[in-house]
Design a protein around this motif. Structure first.
Motif, PDB file in Angstrom:
ATOM      1  N   TYR A 137       3.307  12.042   1.056  1.00 54.33           N
ATOM      2  CA  TYR A 137       2.346  11.195   1.771  1.00 54.33           C
ATOM      3  C   TYR A 137       1.116  12.003   2.169  1.00 54.33           C
ATOM      4  N   TYR A 138      -0.041  11.426   1.913  1.00 47.32           N
ATOM      5  CA  TYR A 138      -1.301  12.021   2.359  1.00 47.32           C
ATOM      6  C   TYR A 138      -1.913  11.106   3.411  1.00 47.32           C
ATOM      7  N   LEU A 139      -2.078  11.621   4.660  1.00 48.77           N
ATOM      8  CA  LEU A 139      -2.678  10.856   5.742  1.00 48.77           C
ATOM      9  C   LEU A 139      -4.195  10.993   5.671  1.00 48.77           C
ATOM     10  N   ASP A 140      -4.875   9.862   5.523  1.00 51.37           N
ATOM     11  CA  ASP A 140      -6.320   9.868   5.282  1.00 51.37           C
ATOM     12  C   ASP A 140      -7.064   9.315   6.494  1.00 51.37           C
ATOM     13  N   ILE A 141      -7.936  10.144   7.101  1.00 55.64           N
ATOM     14  CA  ILE A 141      -8.721   9.699   8.250  1.00 55.64           C
ATOM     15  C   ILE A 141     -10.214   9.833   7.958  1.00 55.64           C
ATOM     16  N   SER A 142     -10.989   9.085   8.709  1.00 52.03           N
ATOM     17  CA  SER A 142     -12.446   9.124   8.558  1.00 52.03           C
ATOM     18  C   SER A 142     -13.007  10.358   9.253  1.00 52.03           C
ATOM     19  N   LYS A 143     -14.222  10.718   8.897  1.00 50.97           N
ATOM     20  CA  LYS A 143     -14.881  11.865   9.509  1.00 50.97           C
ATOM     21  C   LYS A 143     -15.080  11.644  11.003  1.00 50.97           C
ATOM     22  N   GLU A 144     -15.450  10.416  11.377  1.00 53.51           N
ATOM     23  CA  GLU A 144     -15.676  10.106  12.786  1.00 53.51           C
ATOM     24  C   GLU A 144     -14.385  10.233  13.587  1.00 53.51           C
ATOM     25  N   GLU A 145     -13.286   9.769  13.016  1.00 53.67           N
ATOM     26  CA  GLU A 145     -12.004   9.857  13.718  1.00 53.67           C
ATOM     27  C   GLU A 145     -11.540  11.302  13.836  1.00 53.67           C
ATOM     28  N   GLN A 146     -11.760  12.092  12.799  1.00 53.71           N
ATOM     29  CA  GLN A 146     -11.388  13.499  12.880  1.00 53.71           C
ATOM     30  C   GLN A 146     -12.182  14.209  13.972  1.00 53.71           C
ATOM     31  N   GLU A 147     -13.473  13.952  14.024  1.00 51.70           N
ATOM     32  CA  GLU A 147     -14.312  14.568  15.053  1.00 51.70           C
ATOM     33  C   GLU A 147     -13.814  14.206  16.446  1.00 51.70           C
ATOM     34  N   SER A 148     -13.455  12.942  16.641  1.00 52.16           N
ATOM     35  CA  SER A 148     -12.971  12.475  17.937  1.00 52.16           C
ATOM     36  C   SER A 148     -11.661  13.166  18.317  1.00 52.16           C
ATOM     37  N   THR A 206      -0.367   3.570  11.674  1.00 50.79           N
ATOM     38  CA  THR A 206      -0.084   4.553  10.627  1.00 50.79           C
ATOM     39  C   THR A 206       1.400   4.895  10.589  1.00 50.79           C
ATOM     40  N   ARG A 207       1.958   5.188  11.762  1.00 50.84           N
ATOM     41  CA  ARG A 207       3.362   5.603  11.836  1.00 50.84           C
ATOM     42  C   ARG A 207       4.294   4.491  11.391  1.00 50.84           C
ATOM     43  N   ASN A 208       4.036   3.290  11.865  1.00 47.47           N
ATOM     44  CA  ASN A 208       4.872   2.165  11.460  1.00 47.47           C
ATOM     45  C   ASN A 208       4.807   1.938   9.954  1.00 47.47           C
ATOM     46  N   ALA A 209       3.592   2.027   9.419  1.00 50.44           N
ATOM     47  CA  ALA A 209       3.406   1.767   7.991  1.00 50.44           C
ATOM     48  C   ALA A 209       4.111   2.817   7.137  1.00 50.44           C
ATOM     49  N   LEU A 210       3.975   4.083   7.527  1.00 52.23           N
ATOM     50  CA  LEU A 210       4.607   5.142   6.738  1.00 52.23           C
ATOM     51  C   LEU A 210       6.126   5.043   6.805  1.00 52.23           C
ATOM     52  N   ILE A 211       6.664   4.811   7.996  1.00 53.18           N
ATOM     53  CA  ILE A 211       8.124   4.690   8.135  1.00 53.18           C
ATOM     54  C   ILE A 211       8.634   3.507   7.324  1.00 53.18           C
ATOM     55  N   THR A 212       7.928   2.389   7.381  1.00 58.53           N
ATOM     56  CA  THR A 212       8.322   1.209   6.614  1.00 58.53           C
ATOM     57  C   THR A 212       8.343   1.521   5.123  1.00 58.53           C
ATOM     58  N   LEU A 228      11.461  -4.654   6.237  1.00 59.74           N
ATOM     59  CA  LEU A 228      10.754  -3.716   5.372  1.00 59.74           C
ATOM     60  C   LEU A 228       9.851  -4.401   4.352  1.00 59.74           C
ATOM     61  N   SER A 229       9.886  -5.723   4.328  1.00 61.82           N
ATOM     62  CA  SER A 229       8.994  -6.451   3.413  1.00 61.82           C
ATOM     63  C   SER A 229       7.583  -6.552   3.969  1.00 61.82           C
ATOM     64  N   PHE A 230       7.430  -6.235   5.258  1.00 61.42           N
ATOM     65  CA  PHE A 230       6.109  -6.316   5.887  1.00 61.42           C
ATOM     66  C   PHE A 230       5.181  -5.257   5.296  1.00 61.42           C
ATOM     67  N   ASP A 231       3.996  -5.686   4.895  1.00 63.85           N
ATOM     68  CA  ASP A 231       3.025  -4.765   4.286  1.00 63.85           C
ATOM     69  C   ASP A 231       1.640  -5.047   4.867  1.00 63.85           C
ATOM     70  N   ASP A 232       1.137  -4.093   5.672  1.00 66.68           N
ATOM     71  CA  ASP A 232      -0.194  -4.275   6.252  1.00 66.68           C
ATOM     72  C   ASP A 232      -1.283  -3.608   5.424  1.00 66.68           C
ATOM     73  N   GLY A 233      -0.914  -3.116   4.235  1.00 69.13           N
ATOM     74  CA  GLY A 233      -1.903  -2.559   3.321  1.00 69.13           C
ATOM     75  C   GLY A 233      -2.353  -1.152   3.649  1.00 69.13           C
ATOM     76  N   LEU A 234      -1.703  -0.493   4.594  1.00 61.91           N
ATOM     77  CA  LEU A 234      -2.136   0.849   4.990  1.00 61.91           C
ATOM     78  C   LEU A 234      -1.605   1.944   4.073  1.00 61.91           C
ATOM     79  N   VAL A 235      -0.573   1.647   3.305  1.00 60.94           N
ATOM     80  CA  VAL A 235      -0.006   2.638   2.379  1.00 60.94           C
ATOM     81  C   VAL A 235      -0.241   2.155   0.956  1.00 60.94           C
ATOM     82  N   TYR A 236      -0.784   3.037   0.125  1.00 56.58           N
ATOM     83  CA  TYR A 236      -1.052   2.648  -1.249  1.00 56.58           C
ATOM     84  C   TYR A 236      -0.883   3.841  -2.189  1.00 56.58           C
ATOM     85  N   SER A 237      -0.615   3.550  -3.444  1.00 53.34           N
ATOM     86  CA  SER A 237      -0.443   4.601  -4.448  1.00 53.34           C
ATOM     87  C   SER A 237      -1.766   5.284  -4.726  1.00 53.34           C
ATOM     88  N   ALA A 238      -1.706   6.572  -4.975  1.00 51.62           N
ATOM     89  CA  ALA A 238      -2.934   7.355  -5.189  1.00 51.62           C
ATOM     90  C   ALA A 238      -3.424   7.227  -6.624  1.00 51.62           C
TER      91      ALA A 238
END
Length: 248
Positions: A137-148, A206-212, A228-238
């Protein structure tokens, strides 16, 4: 908030079921969690392991290699931390350091960098052929969020243990890290060990999505398929298309 906590508790129960299956079936489960500094690796792994047996659940977060380790075969210091039968091991950063921070910060030569790509597919294929279950798993954050988040580390006394010299370079080398990440995902998302990207700007989601997603990848007894059928679209194949359109 109540719904989030209710769902998280249900996911914790599923993780316990999964671990029971891993132990009973002598599985070797390895989860690799990568991402930029402050992407949420520590917090995500803590949620995964919160209610699991500490004897059969191991978190590996290796520090700077020693002088001896620098003379070893690159993958050698990681092999002793791989799971044995019945264990669930999580790598908080892994051998993919070479494709990320080592490349960007000049901690490896160009020859060592390219050699890594020549060897990593064979290394992971050998593990998979030997019965290891590997999820990356690769956790992807925005530049603004990283700065914060990095600023929060500097001002919150409870988080200052997380501060490292590399943090100071994270924003400065943002594009270099992006280029290294893109190259890594493109060249190391293998058929047997593909990468999954997790949109990580919202920690709880993020945590819920990755665990699911993790739970959905493995068969185990009494699995709650509806949960586990719930999918909020936060995890996707690279894939090349998703990576180009969705990565920060």
């Amino acid at each position: 908030m109540k719904e989030h906590k209710k769902r998280l508790k249900a996911l914790f129960i599923e993780l316990v079921k999964l671990q029971r299956h891993v132990i009973a079936s002598d599985l070797k489960l390895l989860v690799i969690v990568e991402g930029r500094d402050a992407a949420g690796k520590d917090g995500t792994i803590k949620r995964i392991t919160k209610h699991l047996s500490p004897r059969e659940t191991i978190v590996v977060a290796l520090g700077k290699p020693s002088d001896v380790q620098l003379r070893e075969w690159y993958f050698q210091r990681y092999t002793s931390h791989l799971p044995v039968s019945g264990q669930f091991v999580l790598f908080n950063r892994s051998w993919y350091n070479r494709a990320g921070v080592e490349k960007v910060m000049g901690f490896c030569s160009e020859k060592e960098y390219e050699l890594f790509f020549n060897e990593v597919e064979l290394f992971e294929r050998m593990l998979a052929d030997s019965g290891f279950i590997i999820l990356k798993y690769y956790l992807d954050i925005s530049k603004e969020e990283q700065e914060s988040r990095l600023e929060d580390r500097r001002t919150d006394k409870l988080k200052q243990w997380k501060i490292s010299p590399i943090d100071q370079q994270a924003i400065k080398y943002w594009q270099d890290y992006s280029d290294a990440r893109n190259n890594m995902l493109e060249r190391t998302s293998f058929l047997t060990t593909p990468w999954f990207v997790v949109s990580a700007d919202r920690k709880k989601h993020t945590r819920n999505a990755l665990i699911t997603h993790l739970l959905s990848q493995i068969d185990y007894e009494d699995k709650d398929q509806e949960l586990l059928s719930f999918d909020d679209g936060l995890v996707y194949s690279a894939t090349a298309v998703d990576a180009s359109e969705r990565l920060f």
